[in-house]
Structures are given as structure tokens and as C-alpha cells.
Design a protein around this motif. Sequence first.
Motif, PDB file in Angstrom:
ATOM      1  N   THR A  74       0.569  -1.245   0.037  1.00  0.00           N
ATOM      2  CA  THR A  74       0.170  -0.256   0.368  1.00  0.00           C
ATOM      3  C   THR A  74       0.931   0.734  -0.094  1.00  0.00           C
ATOM      4  OG1 THR A  74      -1.840  -1.109   1.467  1.00  0.00           O
ATOM      5  CG2 THR A  74      -1.656   1.213   0.790  1.00  0.00           C
ATOM      6  N   PHE A 163      -5.033  -4.039   0.501  1.00  0.00           N
ATOM      7  CA  PHE A 163      -5.216  -3.256   1.680  1.00  0.00           C
ATOM      8  C   PHE A 163      -5.217  -4.563   2.219  1.00  0.00           C
ATOM      9  CE2 PHE A 163      -8.068  -5.952  -0.698  1.00  0.00           C
ATOM     10  CZ  PHE A 163      -8.624  -7.186   0.718  1.00  0.00           C
ATOM     11  N   PRO A 175      -4.546   3.242   4.017  1.00  0.00           N
ATOM     12  CA  PRO A 175      -5.293   3.759   3.281  1.00  0.00           C
ATOM     13  C   PRO A 175      -5.029   4.945   2.891  1.00  0.00           C
ATOM     14  CG  PRO A 175      -7.087   2.297   4.997  1.00  0.00           C
ATOM     15  CD  PRO A 175      -5.328   2.957   5.455  1.00  0.00           C
ATOM     16  N   ASN A 178      -3.362   4.847  -0.493  1.00  0.00           N
ATOM     17  CA  ASN A 178      -3.892   3.947  -2.189  1.00  0.00           C
ATOM     18  C   ASN A 178      -4.262   4.879  -2.760  1.00  0.00           C
ATOM     19  OD1 ASN A 178      -4.350   2.652  -3.808  1.00  0.00           O
ATOM     20  ND2 ASN A 178      -5.535   0.719  -2.283  1.00  0.00           N
ATOM     21  N   ASP A 227      -8.147   0.262   8.839  1.00  0.00           N
ATOM     22  CA  ASP A 227      -9.212  -0.419   7.731  1.00  0.00           C
ATOM     23  C   ASP A 227      -9.570  -1.479   7.507  1.00  0.00           C
ATOM     24  OD1 ASP A 227      -7.474  -1.133   5.052  1.00  0.00           O
ATOM     25  OD2 ASP A 227      -5.521  -1.790   5.431  1.00  0.00           O
ATOM     26  N   GLY A 340     -12.933  -0.314  -1.038  1.00  0.00           N
ATOM     27  CA  GLY A 340     -12.285   0.734   0.109  1.00  0.00           C
ATOM     28  C   GLY A 340     -12.979   1.063   1.325  1.00  0.00           C
TER      29      GLY A 340
END
Length: 350
Positions: A74, A163, A175, A178, A227, A340
Amino acid sequence: MLFRLLATLPAAALAVLLAADPASAQQGPDYTPYREGLFLRYLNAVPGEIDGVPRIGLSLGGRTLRAEIDSGSTGIVVAAEFVPGFEQFPSQGPAKLTYTSSGRVMLGQWVVMPVTLSGREGASVTTAPLPVLVVTEVQCLDTARSCAPTTSPRNIAMVGVGFAREGDRQSQSTPDKNPLLNVAGGEGPRRQGYVLTREGVHVGLTAANTRGVFRYLKLERNADGTDWKPTPACISLNGATPPACGSVLVDTGVSAMFMTVPPGQAAGAQRTLAPGTLAPGTQVAVSVGAGEAAFPLYSFAVGDGSPMAPSAVHLRVSDRAAFVNTSYHLLNGFDVLFDGEGGYVGFRPK
């Protein structure tokens, strides 16, 4: 008996089985309100099978790089040579990310900037400003498979879109780093997520790019809520029961499979004279999900050359929770979705 049956099926027949038997699949989200989606074809896409780590255009600091898109990590990671004057950008402090498959440890700074990702046909998406790991040094784990330490790193360009990676020596890879979950712009509501395919990636989830027979799994949240937890999975070698259960990682950054199973599961499958490897012909079956939501995903025989079979299998025998990294070869049989926002993964047979 189910694992023994699956192990005898060729990849194409197994995909048909999964598509025809959605009884144990969980209900997926409704993506009809969302239209902000764009397909980025890999720069090295070829018709038919995916046969290498996919590449994508990465633009930052006025330069476009040919970067690897890696669902096993990530965060965007680039050598400092590609971001001249990076010290002038806002920083979130020292950065560290370890690629356990190779043993390389990236050290540098989390520099905040917007980036643009582009595909082969010119389509592109731009992110909101997000932390990018600008690498100033590479160190190596003692167990590194492929690593050369340096204080002058060069030719590093990775786009990590995975993830639940914080537990694998990537504690800083949350995250917010990302890029596919932080896309900016558009004229309507956006569902932050993506679908990996063997020829490219759909950025943003819509009714159009999620058509078809997806098998969904609802993920659990981490205890700290930052996450989602990894995708639960079970592994069986040569039809051994019960299977060994833990998690699965669909990793576009590697061609080989990395597997951890307990001694009982490895018995009779591991090569006696070559520990850490599986004997040719060993039947490997993987299911995903847990409890009533579980379903068989795919199987192969080591060395059979089937499209979803990895180039090699690195075996670790341990009493820790089972784990399997599928390699990018899984994309020859399935499109893989990650939502996500809602915390869903999905598998759509080819």
C-alpha cells in the motif's frame, strides 16, 4: 471430498462451477448510483493471459514513470531521483515500507503531493494530495531473497494499491496512502474502489464495471477501525482435510506464490530434499471466506502450467495461521474487486 473434487478440475471448468453456484456468496453492494469509473489499461498489457507484473503510468513532479502496480503493498514508492526538490513539499516525516517477498526495506520521507495515474490509451486519474514514499535508502532483511542495499536508490517506482497490509512490516501503509482510494474530481458521487483484471484496472466502482457474476465477501474492520482485515481463506494440499485456514492475498507484484501451512498440511507434499518447495504434481486448492460465506475459489497442480498456476511456490511450514499469496496469475481466471468504502472483495470468473 469437495477439495478432492476441485483439485481434479481444470481452471476453466472450475470457473464455470463457481459462476454457476452462487448459493454461498454474500450479497454485494448496489453500485447503480455511481458513474465515476475509468479503465486504465496496463502499459504492458497483451491479449490473452497476463504474463508479467503489470505497469502503469505514474506522473509526479513533472515526470511520467513506468511504474509497477502492486496489490501486495500500500502506497506509492519512488526513488528520490524522480522527485527533485522533494524537500520543498509538505512532509509527514520518516517513512519505512518493507517488501517481504524480496526482503527490500524502503526508507525515506512521506512527501504529500497529488499524483496522476495513466493507462496505455491515455486515460488518467488524479488523486487528492496524498503521502508518497520518496526513497533515500534501501536496506535488506537478513532473509532477503533479492536485495542490494544502497544509499543512492535508482529506478524504483511502485504503485501499491493493496489493503490490510499493515501487519506485514508495512505499519505505515494505511488506506490514506492508497492512490486508487483517493481519486479526486468527477461530476458525481464516486465509490472509492477498483477492479483488477488481466489487462487493466477499473478505477472507481460503477454499475457498468461491476456487471457479471461477482462472488462477494464482506470484510471485517480492524480493531482500530483504520483498515479492513485480510480476506479469509483456507488451503488444502493433495486434498488433505481439514484444510488450513487463514488469509489470502491477491498480489499483482509477484509471479510466484508464497504459502504458509502447518506441518500436518505439508506432510507428504513438501519435497524432502528441498525444504520450502512442493513436489511437482501437488494439488493445491484454495477457498475464500469463512463459515457459511465460504466458497471454493480455484485449484491447480504444481508445475502443470495452467494459466492460474504461479511460476513457483515458496512454502513455509509453520503453526501460524495459514496464508497464501496467489501471484498475479489469479487474474487469468478472475477479475478481483476491492470496495474500500464498504469493505467488500469480489471475484468475477472469466
